[in-house]
Design an enzyme around this catalytic site. Structure first.
Site, mmCIF file in Angstrom:
data_model
loop_
_atom_site.group_PDB
_atom_site.id
_atom_site.type_symbol
_atom_site.label_atom_id
_atom_site.label_comp_id
_atom_site.label_asym_id
_atom_site.label_seq_id
_atom_site.Cartn_x
_atom_site.Cartn_y
_atom_site.Cartn_z
ATOM 1 N N GLU A 20 4.594 -4.820 8.246
ATOM 2 C CA GLU A 20 4.836 -5.778 9.241
ATOM 3 C C GLU A 20 3.581 -6.873 9.629
ATOM 4 O O GLU A 20 3.891 -7.625 10.364
ATOM 5 C CB GLU A 20 5.161 -5.142 10.485
ATOM 6 N N LYS A 22 0.298 -5.008 10.384
ATOM 7 C CA LYS A 22 -0.257 -4.308 11.114
ATOM 8 C C LYS A 22 -1.987 -4.567 10.886
ATOM 9 O O LYS A 22 -2.936 -4.621 11.962
ATOM 10 C CB LYS A 22 -0.213 -2.680 10.824
ATOM 11 N N GLY A 46 -0.946 -0.215 2.615
ATOM 12 C CA GLY A 46 -1.702 -1.339 2.005
ATOM 13 C C GLY A 46 -1.705 -2.405 3.100
ATOM 14 O O GLY A 46 -0.861 -2.946 3.402
HETATM 15 P P1 GDP Z 1 0.758 -4.083 6.812
HETATM 16 O O1 GDP Z 1 0.940 -3.074 5.925
HETATM 17 O O2 GDP Z 1 1.616 -3.909 8.194
HETATM 18 O O3 GDP Z 1 -0.939 -4.373 7.420
HETATM 19 O O4 GDP Z 1 0.975 -5.577 6.139
HETATM 20 P P2 GDP Z 1 0.716 -6.070 4.728
HETATM 21 O O5 GDP Z 1 -0.768 -6.369 5.023
HETATM 22 O O6 GDP Z 1 1.213 -4.987 3.725
HETATM 23 O O7 GDP Z 1 1.781 -7.176 4.519
HETATM 24 C C1 GDP Z 1 1.771 -8.343 5.717
HETATM 25 C C2 GDP Z 1 1.579 -9.436 4.891
HETATM 26 O O8 GDP Z 1 1.749 -10.610 5.701
HETATM 27 C C3 GDP Z 1 -0.052 -9.474 4.570
HETATM 28 O O9 GDP Z 1 -0.208 -10.122 3.187
HETATM 29 C C4 GDP Z 1 -0.694 -10.706 5.510
HETATM 30 O O10 GDP Z 1 -1.649 -11.372 5.027
HETATM 31 C C5 GDP Z 1 0.550 -11.484 5.808
HETATM 32 N N1 GDP Z 1 0.819 -11.880 7.376
HETATM 33 C C6 GDP Z 1 0.514 -11.116 8.294
HETATM 34 N N2 GDP Z 1 1.004 -11.889 9.465
HETATM 35 C C7 GDP Z 1 1.499 -13.055 8.898
HETATM 36 C C8 GDP Z 1 2.018 -14.240 9.618
HETATM 37 O O11 GDP Z 1 2.415 -14.199 10.574
HETATM 38 N N3 GDP Z 1 2.364 -15.068 8.744
HETATM 39 C C9 GDP Z 1 2.403 -15.170 7.317
HETATM 40 N N4 GDP Z 1 2.834 -16.169 6.465
HETATM 41 N N5 GDP Z 1 1.795 -14.170 6.940
HETATM 42 C C10 GDP Z 1 1.234 -13.047 7.798
HETATM 43 P P1 IMO Z 2 1.791 0.242 5.152
HETATM 44 O O1 IMO Z 2 0.806 0.851 5.873
HETATM 45 C C1 IMO Z 2 5.731 0.051 3.082
HETATM 46 C C2 IMO Z 2 7.250 3.916 1.638
HETATM 47 C C3 IMO Z 2 7.464 3.905 0.313
HETATM 48 C C4 IMO Z 2 8.778 4.762 -0.299
HETATM 49 C C5 IMO Z 2 8.564 5.806 0.996
HETATM 50 C C6 IMO Z 2 7.752 7.189 0.640
HETATM 51 O O2 IMO Z 2 1.503 -0.829 3.990
HETATM 52 O O3 IMO Z 2 2.955 -0.588 5.953
HETATM 53 P P2 IMO Z 2 5.365 7.706 -0.031
HETATM 54 O O4 IMO Z 2 4.301 7.181 -0.995
HETATM 55 O O5 IMO Z 2 4.552 7.421 1.244
HETATM 56 O O6 IMO Z 2 5.732 9.113 -0.426
HETATM 57 O O7 IMO Z 2 6.445 6.914 -0.248
HETATM 58 O O8 IMO Z 2 7.694 5.104 1.977
HETATM 59 N N1 IMO Z 2 6.048 3.537 2.005
HETATM 60 C C7 IMO Z 2 5.720 2.498 2.552
HETATM 61 N N2 IMO Z 2 6.428 1.062 2.588
HETATM 62 N N3 IMO Z 2 4.537 0.010 3.441
HETATM 63 C C8 IMO Z 2 3.695 1.187 3.793
HETATM 64 O O9 IMO Z 2 2.719 1.427 4.417
HETATM 65 C C9 IMO Z 2 4.385 2.325 3.186
HETATM 66 N N4 IMO Z 2 3.970 3.802 2.904
HETATM 67 C C10 IMO Z 2 4.903 4.559 2.196
HETATM 68 O O10 IMO Z 2 7.705 2.546 -0.468
HETATM 69 O O11 IMO Z 2 9.802 4.179 0.187
HETATM 70 MG MG MG Z 3 1.432 -2.830 3.760
#
Ligand code: GDP
Ligand code: IMO
Ligand code: MG
Length: 436
Positions: A20, A22, A46
């Site tokens: 989202e 985070k 990630g």
């Molecule tokens: P997390 O796992 O919740 O930390 O989210 P991820 O980093 O996996 O995925 C969020 C992605 O969206 C990342 O590539 C961020 O750089 C990007 N991102 C975060 N906030 C925004 C936003 O408001 N707008 C856009 N376009 N990208 C964003």
């Molecule tokens: P962040 O912190 C999105 C999902 C996997 C799978 C399920 C179980 O980046 O938001 P696991 O490897 O934990 O046994 O997988 O959970 N999953 C995520 N999906 N963001 C994540 O972390 C995730 N961590 C696990 O895709 O459906």
């Molecule tokens: Mg992520």
């Protein structure tokens, strides 16, 4: 700092299915923190953080590391792959964080090679009930923790104890992989033993009694931020079981996964993306399969940070967010990626599900109900693209400068889920964020 931060303890949690934003919000809030703490999950997470011209991709190290001010803690509730952690430490050092202020709980469990092999085997076995795991060994390491068969970070520093535990855990896991699943596990016990003792040596200076450290920090009045990984619907108790992960990610787990009972009012920030993405398998009531999904995936760069998989896309689901508000006790929402929903005539938002002809506004526990849930939508007007000009106006003028239809969208969410939206993110950069 901001209107948001009025508590000594703050928790960031994912409000949907992970990813989202985070990491971005944690990095922003970390500018004013003394400690940033991961309390669950592992390198299945990630988190991408973009600050000026640098992109950081973190899986285990808290996103607070970039601020250089806060101490980063990997708490007892996290599971650690030491090889991945060492690589990540080198990576951040190479990106200008020469001396990472990092501490790892002695009580955090270690992901071992047989956990990764077992994850692969389990995913095949679970078939239609699998979650599509990240194959990082997450379910098996938490399984061993519950079986009381696990290796902890502190064990890597005690060769005798480590050997005693490893012999039991290795034989147990190897037997299951080979005798139950009929697969091979060829890694020698001795090789694993020496390899992991080596990781322990390299990580020795970071391994610490983090529970006591945090307790003292709390008593001294320091600011502590918890960084959740994953999201509501992946929680093993409250999410869409069994299509989730293996550690709780609701805010209440921050105390279990860090070892301190704070006994104080927390600020709990639910990170909610303006639409929904999902990596992996599960029912997904608002999923889109058309060109709208493709547009959002491309604009939002919705490909997994951990696995590179294309993320499934759908409309915002307020049944899901309502459950997050309730189960994590959200005090506020950070709404992210509103810039991705650009140039659309209309935007749909799911406000309830229809299951067997009945309307429900709350998340059903039943998998049968989830498989049959039909979303009930409200349609709202879309907004123009977030050009550089608009972004600048919003950065300087704040909430009032947002397009009227974005404000309508925000008010609609607040009304539906009964929780204020206090942070709005309109780009990946740290400074593309405002506080309402
Ligand atoms: P997390 O796992 O919740 O930390 O989210 P991820 O980093 O996996 O995925 C969020 C992605 O969206 C990342 O590539 C961020 O750089 C990007 N991102 C975060 N906030 C925004 C936003 O408001 N707008 C856009 N376009 N990208 C964003
Ligand atoms: P962040 O912190 C999105 C999902 C996997 C799978 C399920 C179980 O980046 O938001 P696991 O490897 O934990 O046994 O997988 O959970 N999953 C995520 N999906 N963001 C994540 O972390 C995730 N961590 C696990 O895709 O459906
Ligand atoms: Mg992520």
């Amino acid at each position: 700092m901001t209107k948001t931060h009025m508590s000594q303890i703050s928790v960031v949690v994912g409000g949907q299915w992970g990813d989202e934003g985070k990491g971005k919000i944690t990095d922003l809030l970390a500018q004013n923190m003394d400690y940033v703490v991961r309390f669950q999950g592992g390198n299945n997470a990630g988190h991408t953080i973009i600050v000026e011209d640098k992109t950081y991709k973190l899986h285990l190290i808290p996103s607070g590391i970039i601020s250089k001010k806060a101490t980063s803690i990997i708490g007892n509730g996290v599971v650690v792959d030491p090889k991945v952690l060492l690589e990540e430490i080198e990576q951040v050092k190479g990106q200008g964080i020469a001396n990472p202020q990092l501490l790892i709980s002695e009580r955090a469990h270690v992901i071992m090679p047989y956990h990764i092999a077992m994850d692969e085997a389990l995913s095949g076995h679970q078939g239609s009930l699998a979650a599509g795991s990240t194959k990082r060994g997450i379910a098996p390491v938490f399984g061993d923790k519950a079986y009381r068969n696990g290796i902890r970070m502190g064990d890597l520093l005690e060769p005798e104890i480590f050997k005693e535990k490893l012999e039991k855990a290795y034989n147990f896991n190897k037997a299951i992989i080979e005798k139950v699943f009929g697969l091979e596990f060829n890694r020698e016990l001795e090789t694993i033993y020496h390899e992991y003792l080596g990781y322990g040596e390299k990580l020795r200076k970071y391994i610490h009694d983090t529970e006591l450290e945090l307790f003292k920090a709390f008593k001294f009045g320091q600011q502590i931020l918890f960084e959740g990984a994953q999201g509501m619907s992946l929680d093993p108790d409250h999410g869409m079981y069994p299509h989730g992960t293996s550690s709780n990610n609701v805010a209440g787990y921050s105390e279990v996964g860090s070892g301190v009972g704070f006994n104080t009012r927390k600020c709990v920030i639910g990170i909610v993306k303006a639409y929904v993405s999902r990596v992996g398998e599960s029912p997904f009531p608002t999923e889109l399969h058309d060109e709208v999904a493709e547009k959002i995936r491309e604009e939002g760069k919705e490909y997994g940070t951990t696995t590179g998989r294309p993320r499934r896309i759908g409309w915002l689901d307020l049944v899901q967010v309502r459950q997050t508000v309730r189960t994590s006790g959200l005090t506020e929402i950070a709404l992210t990626k509103i810039d991705v929903l650009l140039d659309m005539d209309e935007i749909k938002v799911c406000v309830a599900y229809k299951v067997d002809g009945k309307i429900t506004e709350e998340m059903p526990a039943s998998l049968e109900a989830m498989r049959n849930a039909i979303p009930v939508y409200k349609t709202l007007p879309g907004w123009e693209s977030f050009t550089e000009g608009l972004k600048e106006r919003v950065k300087t003028g704040g909430y009032d400068q947002l397009p009227e239809n974005v404000k309508k969208y925000i008010k609609f969410i607040e009304y539906q889920v009964k929780c204020p939206v206090k942070i709005i993110s309109f780009g990946p950069e740290r400074n593309e964020t405002i506080f309402k």
